[in-house]
Write a protein that holds these residues in place. Structure first.
Motif, PDB file in Angstrom:
ATOM      1  N   GLN A   1       0.850  -1.188   0.000  1.00 51.93           N
ATOM      2  CA  GLN A   1       0.000   0.000   0.000  1.00 51.93           C
ATOM      3  C   GLN A   1       0.895   1.252   0.000  1.00 51.93           C
ATOM      4  O   GLN A   1       1.880   1.327   0.728  1.00 51.93           O
ATOM      5  CB  GLN A   1      -0.906   0.000   1.237  1.00 51.93           C
ATOM      6  CG  GLN A   1      -2.118   0.917   1.109  1.00 51.93           C
ATOM      7  CD  GLN A   1      -3.102   0.670   2.238  1.00 51.93           C
ATOM      8  OE1 GLN A   1      -2.701   0.612   3.391  1.00 51.93           O
ATOM      9  NE2 GLN A   1      -4.373   0.505   1.908  1.00 51.93           N
ATOM     10  N   ILE A   2       0.530   2.197  -0.852  1.00 53.01           N
ATOM     11  CA  ILE A   2       1.271   3.455  -0.967  1.00 53.01           C
ATOM     12  C   ILE A   2       0.312   4.609  -0.710  1.00 53.01           C
ATOM     13  O   ILE A   2      -0.913   4.417  -0.634  1.00 53.01           O
ATOM     14  CB  ILE A   2       1.916   3.593  -2.367  1.00 53.01           C
ATOM     15  CG1 ILE A   2       0.831   3.531  -3.449  1.00 53.01           C
ATOM     16  CG2 ILE A   2       2.973   2.529  -2.591  1.00 53.01           C
ATOM     17  CD1 ILE A   2       1.356   3.748  -4.855  1.00 53.01           C
ATOM     18  N   THR A   3       0.879   5.799  -0.599  1.00 55.03           N
ATOM     19  CA  THR A   3       0.060   6.994  -0.387  1.00 55.03           C
ATOM     20  C   THR A   3      -0.035   7.753  -1.703  1.00 55.03           C
ATOM     21  O   THR A   3       0.971   8.173  -2.286  1.00 55.03           O
ATOM     22  CB  THR A   3       0.686   7.899   0.689  1.00 55.03           C
ATOM     23  OG1 THR A   3       0.821   7.157   1.895  1.00 55.03           O
ATOM     24  CG2 THR A   3      -0.189   9.129   0.938  1.00 55.03           C
ATOM     25  N   TYR A   4      -1.239   7.925  -2.200  1.00 57.52           N
ATOM     26  CA  TYR A   4      -1.480   8.612  -3.472  1.00 57.52           C
ATOM     27  C   TYR A   4      -2.568   9.651  -3.245  1.00 57.52           C
ATOM     28  O   TYR A   4      -3.683   9.315  -2.818  1.00 57.52           O
ATOM     29  CB  TYR A   4      -1.907   7.599  -4.536  1.00 57.52           C
ATOM     30  CG  TYR A   4      -2.252   8.215  -5.866  1.00 57.52           C
ATOM     31  CD1 TYR A   4      -1.272   8.810  -6.649  1.00 57.52           C
ATOM     32  CD2 TYR A   4      -3.565   8.204  -6.335  1.00 57.52           C
ATOM     33  CE1 TYR A   4      -1.598   9.380  -7.882  1.00 57.52           C
ATOM     34  CE2 TYR A   4      -3.890   8.764  -7.555  1.00 57.52           C
ATOM     35  CZ  TYR A   4      -2.904   9.350  -8.327  1.00 57.52           C
ATOM     36  OH  TYR A   4      -3.224   9.919  -9.551  1.00 57.52           O
ATOM     37  N   GLN A   5      -2.228  10.926  -3.505  1.00 53.41           N
ATOM     38  CA  GLN A   5      -3.128  12.057  -3.332  1.00 53.41           C
ATOM     39  C   GLN A   5      -3.664  12.114  -1.899  1.00 53.41           C
ATOM     40  O   GLN A   5      -4.848  12.373  -1.656  1.00 53.41           O
ATOM     41  CB  GLN A   5      -4.286  11.986  -4.334  1.00 53.41           C
ATOM     42  CG  GLN A   5      -3.833  12.151  -5.782  1.00 53.41           C
ATOM     43  CD  GLN A   5      -4.986  12.093  -6.769  1.00 53.41           C
ATOM     44  OE1 GLN A   5      -6.134  11.788  -6.391  1.00 53.41           O
ATOM     45  NE2 GLN A   5      -4.692  12.388  -8.031  1.00 53.41           N
ATOM     46  N   GLY A   6      -2.770  11.806  -0.967  1.00 53.62           N
ATOM     47  CA  GLY A   6      -3.125  11.914   0.452  1.00 53.62           C
ATOM     48  C   GLY A   6      -3.939  10.758   0.988  1.00 53.62           C
ATOM     49  O   GLY A   6      -4.394  10.824   2.135  1.00 53.62           O
ATOM     50  N   GLN A   7      -4.148   9.695   0.187  1.00 50.57           N
ATOM     51  CA  GLN A   7      -4.948   8.550   0.630  1.00 50.57           C
ATOM     52  C   GLN A   7      -4.171   7.258   0.402  1.00 50.57           C
ATOM     53  O   GLN A   7      -3.418   7.146  -0.574  1.00 50.57           O
ATOM     54  CB  GLN A   7      -6.288   8.493  -0.126  1.00 50.57           C
ATOM     55  CG  GLN A   7      -7.198   9.683   0.156  1.00 50.57           C
ATOM     56  CD  GLN A   7      -8.509   9.554  -0.600  1.00 50.57           C
ATOM     57  OE1 GLN A   7      -8.719   8.599  -1.352  1.00 50.57           O
ATOM     58  NE2 GLN A   7      -9.394  10.536  -0.404  1.00 50.57           N
ATOM     59  N   PRO A   8      -4.315   6.267   1.290  1.00 53.29           N
ATOM     60  CA  PRO A   8      -3.637   4.982   1.073  1.00 53.29           C
ATOM     61  C   PRO A   8      -4.283   4.213  -0.067  1.00 53.29           C
ATOM     62  O   PRO A   8      -5.508   4.084  -0.136  1.00 53.29           O
ATOM     63  CB  PRO A   8      -3.809   4.270   2.419  1.00 53.29           C
ATOM     64  CG  PRO A   8      -5.014   4.892   3.037  1.00 53.29           C
ATOM     65  CD  PRO A   8      -5.057   6.303   2.558  1.00 53.29           C
ATOM     66  N   ARG A   9      -3.457   3.728  -0.963  1.00 51.47           N
ATOM     67  CA  ARG A   9      -3.941   2.998  -2.134  1.00 51.47           C
ATOM     68  C   ARG A   9      -3.080   1.747  -2.348  1.00 51.47           C
ATOM     69  O   ARG A   9      -1.881   1.755  -2.066  1.00 51.47           O
ATOM     70  CB  ARG A   9      -3.898   3.868  -3.395  1.00 51.47           C
ATOM     71  CG  ARG A   9      -4.766   5.113  -3.339  1.00 51.47           C
ATOM     72  CD  ARG A   9      -6.251   4.751  -3.393  1.00 51.47           C
ATOM     73  NE  ARG A   9      -7.084   5.959  -3.439  1.00 51.47           N
ATOM     74  CZ  ARG A   9      -7.416   6.595  -4.565  1.00 51.47           C
ATOM     75  NH1 ARG A   9      -6.944   6.151  -5.725  1.00 51.47           N
ATOM     76  NH2 ARG A   9      -8.187   7.658  -4.530  1.00 51.47           N
ATOM     77  N   ILE A  10      -3.714   0.690  -2.877  1.00 51.80           N
ATOM     78  CA  ILE A  10      -2.990  -0.517  -3.293  1.00 51.80           C
ATOM     79  C   ILE A  10      -2.362  -0.241  -4.661  1.00 51.80           C
ATOM     80  O   ILE A  10      -2.941   0.455  -5.512  1.00 51.80           O
ATOM     81  CB  ILE A  10      -3.937  -1.734  -3.364  1.00 51.80           C
ATOM     82  CG1 ILE A  10      -4.525  -2.017  -1.979  1.00 51.80           C
ATOM     83  CG2 ILE A  10      -3.222  -2.977  -3.877  1.00 51.80           C
ATOM     84  CD1 ILE A  10      -3.507  -2.458  -0.960  1.00 51.80           C
ATOM     85  N   ILE A  11      -1.177  -0.782  -4.891  1.00 53.93           N
ATOM     86  CA  ILE A  11      -0.478  -0.553  -6.159  1.00 53.93           C
ATOM     87  C   ILE A  11      -1.262  -1.174  -7.307  1.00 53.93           C
ATOM     88  O   ILE A  11      -1.619  -2.353  -7.273  1.00 53.93           O
ATOM     89  CB  ILE A  11       0.942  -1.143  -6.108  1.00 53.93           C
ATOM     90  CG1 ILE A  11       1.793  -0.379  -5.094  1.00 53.93           C
ATOM     91  CG2 ILE A  11       1.597  -1.102  -7.475  1.00 53.93           C
ATOM     92  CD1 ILE A  11       3.191  -0.936  -4.951  1.00 53.93           C
ATOM     93  N   THR A  12      -1.558  -0.371  -8.309  1.00 52.70           N
ATOM     94  CA  THR A  12      -2.248  -0.798  -9.521  1.00 52.70           C
ATOM     95  C   THR A  12      -1.505  -0.240 -10.729  1.00 52.70           C
ATOM     96  O   THR A  12      -0.711   0.703 -10.609  1.00 52.70           O
ATOM     97  CB  THR A  12      -3.711  -0.301  -9.524  1.00 52.70           C
ATOM     98  OG1 THR A  12      -3.720   1.128  -9.461  1.00 52.70           O
ATOM     99  CG2 THR A  12      -4.486  -0.856  -8.331  1.00 52.70           C
ATOM    100  N   PRO A  13      -1.736  -0.802 -11.924  1.00 55.49           N
ATOM    101  CA  PRO A  13      -1.071  -0.262 -13.123  1.00 55.49           C
ATOM    102  C   PRO A  13      -1.385   1.205 -13.385  1.00 55.49           C
ATOM    103  O   PRO A  13      -0.600   1.904 -14.040  1.00 55.49           O
ATOM    104  CB  PRO A  13      -1.607  -1.154 -14.241  1.00 55.49           C
ATOM    105  CG  PRO A  13      -1.978  -2.429 -13.571  1.00 55.49           C
ATOM    106  CD  PRO A  13      -2.477  -2.047 -12.223  1.00 55.49           C
ATOM    107  N   ALA A  14      -2.496   1.721 -12.886  1.00 54.48           N
ATOM    108  CA  ALA A  14      -2.841   3.120 -13.116  1.00 54.48           C
ATOM    109  C   ALA A  14      -2.153   4.051 -12.126  1.00 54.48           C
ATOM    110  O   ALA A  14      -1.788   5.185 -12.471  1.00 54.48           O
ATOM    111  CB  ALA A  14      -4.362   3.293 -13.036  1.00 54.48           C
TER     112      ALA A  14
END
Length: 241
Positions: free
Chosen positions: A85-98
């Motif tokens: 899980q990474i932080t994207y736009q201030g929210q935790p997200r699972i790594i996806t191709p997008a």
């Protein structure tokens, strides 16, 4: 000698690839207790198990972003992207191709140089040929799967058949059969037995009772025996007289 030279060249190329990947390192953390493996697949040996919620460093992922190259402390290996899980736009997200390219995660290649660099001296180091599995679609773009067109409806479909429920059969009326009268034979009395005339008994000869002879009594001890006169003594006395 030639084999050692080739191995050194491969190590140099791999080191340069890893150095380029290290420049795109991204901070992330695990979402569960997950195994860190020596290659991108479950067929590779487990290097270490990383606890849930542990911060890790992600350097890049394979084409398709299903497995990623990560490190935890001094250990380096591959982890399934569904547990990163990474932080994207201030929210935790699972790594996806997008999301991966947007956070700086690039596509990296797994090869023998990676194996020789990080796993030399491990018990399973000499079994590269046993564990290695080429990643799916390596160097080839995935084929687009065309969906099958729907089948046209059949002309003049048969009307559904109406199934008639099975009617239960009525019970048969059973008439009782009249019993035939049985002829009762009267019991005949038994005739009396003919009395046989009694036969006269034969007279039995009665034996007369014989009188018992008196027993000669012997004098008991202590009793005086009667002195019997001897024969001739009386005659002598008579003569003397």
């Amino acid at each position: 000698m030639i084999k050692r030279i080739l191995t050194g060249l491969v190590a140099i190329v791999g080191a340069s690839t890893i150095t380029g990947a290290a420049q795109a390192a991204t901070s992330s953390y695990t979402t569960a207790n997950v195994n860190l493996r020596a290659g991108p697949g479950t067929s590779y040996p487990v290097v270490v198990t990383v606890p849930n919620g542990t911060p890790i460093t992600t350097y890049g992922c394979l084409d398709g972003y299903n497995w990623c190259d990560v490190s935890w402390g001094t250990e380096r290996g591959w982890m399934s992207a569904s547990y990163i899980q990474i932080t994207y736009q201030g929210q935790p997200r699972i790594i996806t191709p997008a999301i991966a390219p947007a956070v700086g995660l690039t596509v990296v290649v797994y090869n023998r140089a990676y194996w020789d660099r990080y796993y030399y001296g491990r018990p399973w180091y000499r079994h590269w040929d046993r564990y290695y599995r080429p990643p799916p679609h390596a160097g080839k773009p995935p084929r687009a799967v065309q969906p099958l067109p729907p089948r046209p409806p059949k002309a003049n479909p048969r009307p559904p058949q109406v199934v008639q429920p099975i009617q239960p059969r009525p019970p048969r009326a059973t008439q009782p059969k009249p019993r035939r009268p049985q002829a009762v034979q009267p019991i005949q009395p038994r005739p009396p037995k003919a009395a046989q005339p009694s036969q006269p008994r034969r007279p039995q000869a009665v034996q007369p009772v014989q009188p018992r002879q008196p027993r000669a009594t012997q004098p008991r001890m202590g009793q005086k025996r009667a002195i019997q006169p001897r024969q001739g003594q009386g005659q002598r006395r008579n003569r003397r007289g």
